[in-house]
Design an enzyme around this catalytic site. Structure first.
Site, PDB file in Angstrom:
ATOM      1  N   CYS A 171       6.597  69.480  -3.092  1.00 37.24           N
ATOM      2  CA  CYS A 171       7.985  69.839  -3.415  1.00 37.24           C
ATOM      3  C   CYS A 171       8.438  69.019  -4.618  1.00 37.24           C
ATOM      4  O   CYS A 171       9.498  68.409  -4.601  1.00 37.24           O
ATOM      5  CB  CYS A 171       8.906  69.640  -2.215  1.00 37.24           C
ATOM      6  SG  CYS A 171       8.915  67.961  -1.582  1.00 37.24           S
ATOM      7  N   ASP A 187      -4.274  59.137   9.863  1.00 28.18           N
ATOM      8  CA  ASP A 187      -4.118  58.919   8.428  1.00 28.18           C
ATOM      9  C   ASP A 187      -4.978  59.964   7.720  1.00 28.18           C
ATOM     10  O   ASP A 187      -6.208  59.956   7.849  1.00 28.18           O
ATOM     11  CB  ASP A 187      -4.588  57.499   8.081  1.00 28.18           C
ATOM     12  CG  ASP A 187      -4.452  57.204   6.598  1.00 28.18           C
ATOM     13  OD1 ASP A 187      -4.177  58.140   5.832  1.00 28.18           O
ATOM     14  OD2 ASP A 187      -4.627  56.034   6.218  1.00 28.18           O
ATOM     15  N   GLY A 190       6.944  69.468  10.984  1.00 33.38           N
ATOM     16  CA  GLY A 190       6.326  70.611  11.646  1.00 33.38           C
ATOM     17  C   GLY A 190       6.845  71.964  11.185  1.00 33.38           C
ATOM     18  O   GLY A 190       6.552  72.987  11.802  1.00 33.38           O
ATOM     19  N   GLY A 191       7.600  71.976  10.096  1.00 31.06           N
ATOM     20  CA  GLY A 191       8.131  73.244   9.595  1.00 31.06           C
ATOM     21  C   GLY A 191       7.024  74.240   9.286  1.00 31.06           C
ATOM     22  O   GLY A 191       7.039  75.378   9.766  1.00 31.06           O
ATOM     23  N   LYS A 192       6.052  73.790   8.508  1.00 29.55           N
ATOM     24  CA  LYS A 192       4.975  74.720   8.140  1.00 29.55           C
ATOM     25  C   LYS A 192       4.023  74.915   9.317  1.00 29.55           C
ATOM     26  O   LYS A 192       3.481  76.004   9.509  1.00 29.55           O
ATOM     27  CB  LYS A 192       4.237  74.223   6.895  1.00 29.55           C
ATOM     28  CG  LYS A 192       5.133  74.269   5.676  1.00 29.55           C
ATOM     29  CD  LYS A 192       4.483  73.776   4.435  1.00 29.55           C
ATOM     30  CE  LYS A 192       5.515  73.484   3.367  1.00 29.55           C
ATOM     31  NZ  LYS A 192       6.338  72.298   3.640  1.00 29.55           N
ATOM     32  N   ALA A 227       1.793  66.996   8.532  1.00 27.21           N
ATOM     33  CA  ALA A 227       2.479  68.106   9.185  1.00 27.21           C
ATOM     34  C   ALA A 227       3.946  67.870   9.518  1.00 27.21           C
ATOM     35  O   ALA A 227       4.697  68.828   9.691  1.00 27.21           O
ATOM     36  CB  ALA A 227       1.725  68.476  10.460  1.00 27.21           C
ATOM     37  N   ALA A 228       4.343  66.613   9.677  1.00 25.32           N
ATOM     38  CA  ALA A 228       5.692  66.351  10.191  1.00 25.32           C
ATOM     39  C   ALA A 228       6.759  66.724   9.155  1.00 25.32           C
ATOM     40  O   ALA A 228       6.534  66.544   7.960  1.00 25.32           O
ATOM     41  CB  ALA A 228       5.828  64.882  10.547  1.00 25.32           C
ATOM     42  N   ASP A 258       0.046  69.859   2.628  1.00 28.03           N
ATOM     43  CA  ASP A 258       1.412  69.839   2.086  1.00 28.03           C
ATOM     44  C   ASP A 258       1.690  68.366   1.812  1.00 28.03           C
ATOM     45  O   ASP A 258       2.252  67.646   2.636  1.00 28.03           O
ATOM     46  CB  ASP A 258       2.376  70.414   3.137  1.00 28.03           C
ATOM     47  CG  ASP A 258       3.803  70.483   2.634  1.00 28.03           C
ATOM     48  OD1 ASP A 258       3.994  70.807   1.459  1.00 28.03           O
ATOM     49  OD2 ASP A 258       4.724  70.201   3.422  1.00 28.03           O
TER      50      ASP A 258
HETATM   51  C1  LIG Z   1       5.980  66.724   2.574  1.00 22.52           C
HETATM   52  S1  LIG Z   1       6.017  65.974   4.138  1.00 22.52           S
HETATM   53  C2  LIG Z   1       5.313  67.221   5.139  1.00 22.52           C
HETATM   54  C3  LIG Z   1       6.297  68.298   5.557  1.00 22.52           C
HETATM   55  C4  LIG Z   1       5.682  69.249   6.557  1.00 22.52           C
HETATM   56  N1  LIG Z   1       4.447  69.820   6.080  1.00 22.52           N
HETATM   57  C5  LIG Z   1       6.637  70.353   6.945  1.00 22.52           C
HETATM   58  O1  LIG Z   1       6.557  71.433   6.341  1.00 22.52           O
HETATM   59  O2  LIG Z   1       7.451  70.167   7.840  1.00 22.52           O
HETATM   60  C6  LIG Z   1       4.720  64.835   4.000  1.00 22.52           C
HETATM   61  C7  LIG Z   1       4.307  64.187   5.298  1.00 22.52           C
HETATM   62  O3  LIG Z   1       3.126  63.455   5.017  1.00 22.52           O
HETATM   63  C8  LIG Z   1       3.080  62.365   5.888  1.00 22.52           C
HETATM   64  N2  LIG Z   1       2.094  61.422   5.348  1.00 22.52           N
HETATM   65  C9  LIG Z   1       2.201  60.576   4.301  1.00 22.52           C
HETATM   66  N3  LIG Z   1       1.054  59.902   4.123  1.00 22.52           N
HETATM   67  C10 LIG Z   1       0.204  60.346   5.076  1.00 22.52           C
HETATM   68  C11 LIG Z   1      -1.132  60.033   5.420  1.00 22.52           C
HETATM   69  N4  LIG Z   1      -1.831  59.117   4.743  1.00 22.52           N
HETATM   70  N5  LIG Z   1      -1.682  60.677   6.463  1.00 22.52           N
HETATM   71  C12 LIG Z   1      -0.998  61.606   7.165  1.00 22.52           C
HETATM   72  N6  LIG Z   1       0.265  61.933   6.891  1.00 22.52           N
HETATM   73  C13 LIG Z   1       0.857  61.318   5.860  1.00 22.52           C
HETATM   74  C14 LIG Z   1       4.508  61.870   5.939  1.00 22.52           C
HETATM   75  O4  LIG Z   1       4.716  61.147   7.138  1.00 22.52           O
HETATM   76  C15 LIG Z   1       5.294  63.174   5.883  1.00 22.52           C
HETATM   77  O5  LIG Z   1       5.641  63.573   7.170  1.00 22.52           O
END
Ligand SMILES: C[S@@+](CC[C@H](N)C(=O)[O-])C[C@H]1O[C@@H](n2cnc3c(N)ncnc32)[C@H](O)[C@@H]1O
Length: 617
Positions: A533, A369, A322-324, A319-320, A482
C-alpha cells in the site's frame, strides 16, 4: 475633498474587512500540504513528474470520498446488506449532505469511474462504472463484473464549516494529534488520548473548533509538534505561539463530552463528538459484524488477483488483521486451507477473531516470522508445522489438482501414517471436503483443542496462538505476500517526512527477503501475488525487477479484474548516485498500480502477480 477621503477610507475599510474575512476563511479551512523528506520528494518527482506528484500528494491528504464494504457472501447477500445499511444510515441521520470536491478537483459526489479496455485502465472507453450514475443512491453496488458483492457508501466533502469566528474573538479550540485527525477524517470521533491541547475554560457540552498538530521541523529535535499534552491554547495570534501552524488545518467542529480538566485527567473515552466534519464518511464500527468488512477496493482486488480455488492450499504470509485472508477464504467458499501467518502474537489473535466472526473455518493461523517461513531440514519438534512422509516418496493432496511434494522436498519431513487417521472429522469439515490425505501433528493438536473449546470458538483460544517453525518448500498452491511497507499510499495522511531514501531502501530489502521465502514455498505451477500500500516504486516495480531477474522461472501474469493503472517503466538515479531499476516495456500493463489521484479515488496500492514455472530450469 472630504467626501473623496471618506470614499477612500470606506473602500479601504471594506477592502480590509474582505481581506480579514479571506484570511479567516483560509485559516479556518482544511488545506494541508504534505511534507516530504527533500530527497524522497526529488525521487518521487523524477518518478511521476512534478505536476502528477503534486496531485498525488494532495490526494493523500484527503480521505477517499466513499467507504468500500466487502459483503460476506457466505453469510448474506449484498442486497440484504444494503437494506440493513440504508436503515442504519437513516437512523443515524447520515448522508443529508452530498457535495463533494473529489481529489481530482471536480465538484461531484463520491462517484468513482472505473473503465476497462483490453485489460487496461482507460479514461476514453466507457465499459463500466463503480456506480450507476443515474440513481445516485447513498449506497450502491459495485458494477465491475464479479465484484458486485462490494458495496460503496457515498461520503461528502470537503465542507466549509462555519466556526463562528470573528476578528479579535478567540474560538474555543482543541488540537488533536495527527493520528487522531487522520482517524477523524475517516469518520471517527476524538478520543481522549488524541487530544493534545485545549483552550482554557472549556466545559462539557461546549462547541469547539478541532484542528490538527502536524509535525514541524526543529533544529534540536528533528520533527515534532513542539508542545506538551495539556497545553492551554490562547487563541489570539499575539498570545499563541502555535497560532500560525494551525492555519488551514481545521478538520471540523465538535461538542466536548468532558471539561478541559476531565479530558486531560481521563485515560480513555470520547473527548469530542464531531458535529460538523470537513469530510463526512459513515463510520460502520461494530455494524453488521461478520456480515460486512470495511476494506479498501485495491485490497479486495489483490485477493481476486490471487485467483484462489476451492480445495487449494494458500499461504497469506503477512496476514493480520486478516482482511485479505478472509476475502481469499470466501472466494474459496471456505473449502481448502488458508494458512494465515503474522509475526505479531496479538495480530494473529485479530485474524482469528475476524475469521470466527465471519464464520470461516478454512483459515488456520500461526505466529511466524515470514523471513523464516521455510522450515529447515530435519526440523521436528513441538509446535512446528510439520508435513511429514515416512517411507513415502511424495505427498499428494488428493483434492488437488495441484499440490505434490517431490521425494527430495519431502524427505526432511516426517509424517506418521497413523497421523492421517486421526483427522478430526466433524471439526474440520472443510478439510474433509477436500479429502486431504495427510494431517500434521500440529493440526491434530490444534483440532483437539478446538473440539474441547467447542464449535465456533476455534479461532479464539484464550489468547494463545500457535507458533510455527515454518513450512516445507513447494507446499502451497498460491502465496500472497501483502508485504509490510512504507504505507505511503494510505490516506488521509498529513505527514510523510519521516521516510528517508535510506528507510525506503530498507523496506525494499526486507520485502525482497520475504519474497525469497515466498518463492520457495510455492509449488511449481503455482502463483505468487505481491502487494503493497505504497506509492514508492522502490517497493513495487523494483521488487518486480528483482523477482524477474533473480528467478528466471517466474513470469508476470495478467490479473483479473484489472482496474488499476500501469506500472512505471525504466530506471531512476537517486540523490546518492544509486540507480533503481523498474519495469521493462511490456511489463507495465501486467501489474496494477492504484493511483490515489486517479478518478478511482482509492488508496495508493500496487499488485503484481507471478506465475511460477519449473524451479529447476
Ligand atoms: C500490510 S500489513 C498486512 C495486512 C493484511 N494482509 C490484511 O489485508 O489485512 C503487514 C503485516 O505484516 C506483518 N509483518 C511484518 N513483518 C513481518 C514478518 N517478518 N513476518 C510476518 N509478518 C510480518 C505485520 O505485523 C502486519 O500485520
Amino acid at each position: 475633498m472630504n467626501r473623496g477621503w471618506d470614499l477612500v477610507r470606506s473602500i479601504r475599510r471594506s477592502f480590509s474587512t474582505a481581506l480579514n474575512k479571506m484570511e479567516q476563511c483560509e485559516r479556518y479551512s482544511y488545506n494541508p500540504t504534505l511534507r516530504w523528506n527533500p530527497h524522497v520528494e526529488e525521487y518521487f518527482i523524477k518518478a511521476y513528474g512534478a505536476e502528477h506528484f503534486s496531485r498525488i500528494s494532495k490526494a493523500l491528504t484527503r480521505p477517499s470520498c466513499y467507504s468500500c464494504i466487502r459483503v460476506n457472501t457466505l453469510k448474506t447477500t449484498s442486497d440484504a446488506a444494503i437494506e440493513k445499511l440504508v436503515a442504519i444510515l437513516a437512523e443515524s441521520g447520515f448522508g443529508n449532505t452530498t457535495d463533494c470536491t473529489s481529489t481530482n478537483g471536480s465538484n461531484d459526489t463520491a462517484e468513482v469511474d472505473v473503465r476497462e479496455e483490453n485489460g487496461t485502465f482507460s479514461k476514453e472507453s466507457d465499459v463500466y462504472h463503480l456506480s450507476e450514475r443515474k440513481h445516485r443512491e447513498p449506497i450502491y453496488k459495485c458494477q465491475i463484473p464479479g465484484l458486485e458483492y462490494i458495496v460503496f457508501v457515498r461520503g461528502s466533502g470537503p465542507h466549509t464549516i462555519e466556526y463562528g469566528d470573528a476578528p479579535g474573538k478567540p474560538l474555543k479550540e482543541v488540537i488533536v494529534s495527527r493520528k487522531c485527525a487522520e482517524a477523524v477524517l475517516r469518520g471517527a470521533q476524538v478520543f481522549v488520548p488524541g487530544v493534545l491541547a485545549c483552550s482554557a475554560h472549556v466545559e462539557k457540552g461546549d462547541t469547539v473548533a478541532v484542528s490538527v498538530a502536524v509535525e514541524q521541523s526543529s533544529l534540536e529535535s528533528g520533527w515534532g509538534v513542539g508542545f506538551t499534552r495539556g497545553t492551554v491554547l490562547q487563541g489570539l495570534q499575539t498570545a499563541d505561539p502555535h497560532y500560525v501552524e494551525r492555519n488551514g488545518l481545521y478538520i471540523g467542529q465538535g461538542m466536548t463530552m468532558m471539561s478541559r480538566a476531565g479530558i486531560f485527567r481521563a485515560l480513555e473515552g470520547t473527548a469530542i463528538e464531531m458535529t460538523n466534519r470537513v469530510y463526512s464518511l459513515p463510520s460502520f464500527h461494530d455494524v453488521l459484524e461478520g456480515e460486512i468488512f470495511l476494506q479498501n477496493l485495491p485490497s479486495i482486488v489483490a485477493a481476486h488477483a490471487l485467483d484462489p480455488h476451492r480445495g487449494e492450499r494458500v499461504l497469506d504470509m503477512c496476514a493480520a488483521p486478516g482482511g485479505k485472508t478472509t476475502a481469499i477464504a470466501i472466494l474459496m467458499k471456505d473449502e481448502g486451507e488458508v494458512v494465515a501467518v503474522d509475526r505479531s502474537h496479538n495480530k494473529v489473535l485479530d485474524i482469528e477473531k475476524l475469521a470466527a466472526e465471519m464464520g470461516l473455518k478454512c483459515i488456520t493461523t500461526y505466529r511466524l516470522d515470514a523471513l523464516k517461513a521455510v522450515c529447515k531440514r530435519n526440523q521436528s519438534a513441538d509446535n512446528a508445522t510439520e508435513y511429514c512422509s515416512k517411507g513415502k516418496s511424495d505427498i499428494t493432496f488428493a483434492s488437488s489438482n495441484t499440490l505434490k511434494l517431490s521425494a527430495k522436498d519431502a524427505e526432511c519431513f516426517t509424517m506418521e501414517e497413523s497421523d492421517a487417521g486421526l483427522t478430526c472429522e466433524g471439526d474440520i469439515a472443510n478439510k474433509k471436503a477436500n479429502q486431504r490425505s495427510y494431517v500434521s501433528k500440529a493440526d491434530i493438536r490444534k483440532n483437539a483443542r478446538r473440539l474441547r473449546n467447542g464449535p465456533g470458538r476455534n479461532h479464539c483460544m484464550g489468547g494463545r496462538v500457535e507458533n510455527s517453525k515454518g513450512f516445507p518448500p513447494n507446499s502451497f498452491d498460491r502465496v500472497l505476500l501483502d508485504a509490510p511497507c512504507s504505507a505511503l499510499g494510505l490516506r488521509p495522511r498529513l505527514f510523510a517526512a519521516e521516510e528517508t531514501v535510506e528507510s525506503l531502501r530498507n523496506h525494499g530489502k526486507y520485502q525482497r527477503r520475504m519474497f525469497d521465502q515466498a518463492v520457495q514455498l510455492v509449488r511449481p505451477g503455482g502463483v505468487i501475488v505481491y502487494s503493497t500500500c505504497t506509492i514508492n516504486p522502490g517497493e513495487n516495480e523494483a521488487l518486480v525487477r528483482y523477482a524477474l531477474d533473480t528467478y528466471k522461472f517466474l513470469s508476470l501474469a495478467p490479473q483479473h479484474p484489472r482496474i488499476g493503472g500501469p506500472g512505471l517503466i525504466g530506471q531512476c538515479e537517486l540523490y546518492d548516485g544509486l540507480v533503481e531499476e523498474w519495469l521493462r516495456p511490456g511489463e507495465e500493463t501486467l501489474v496494477q498500480r492504484f493511483d490515489p489521484s486517479s478518478p478511482l479515488d482509492t488508496i495508493g496500492f500496487f499488485i503484481a502477480k507471478f506465475n511460477v514455472g519449473q524451479k529447476d530450469t
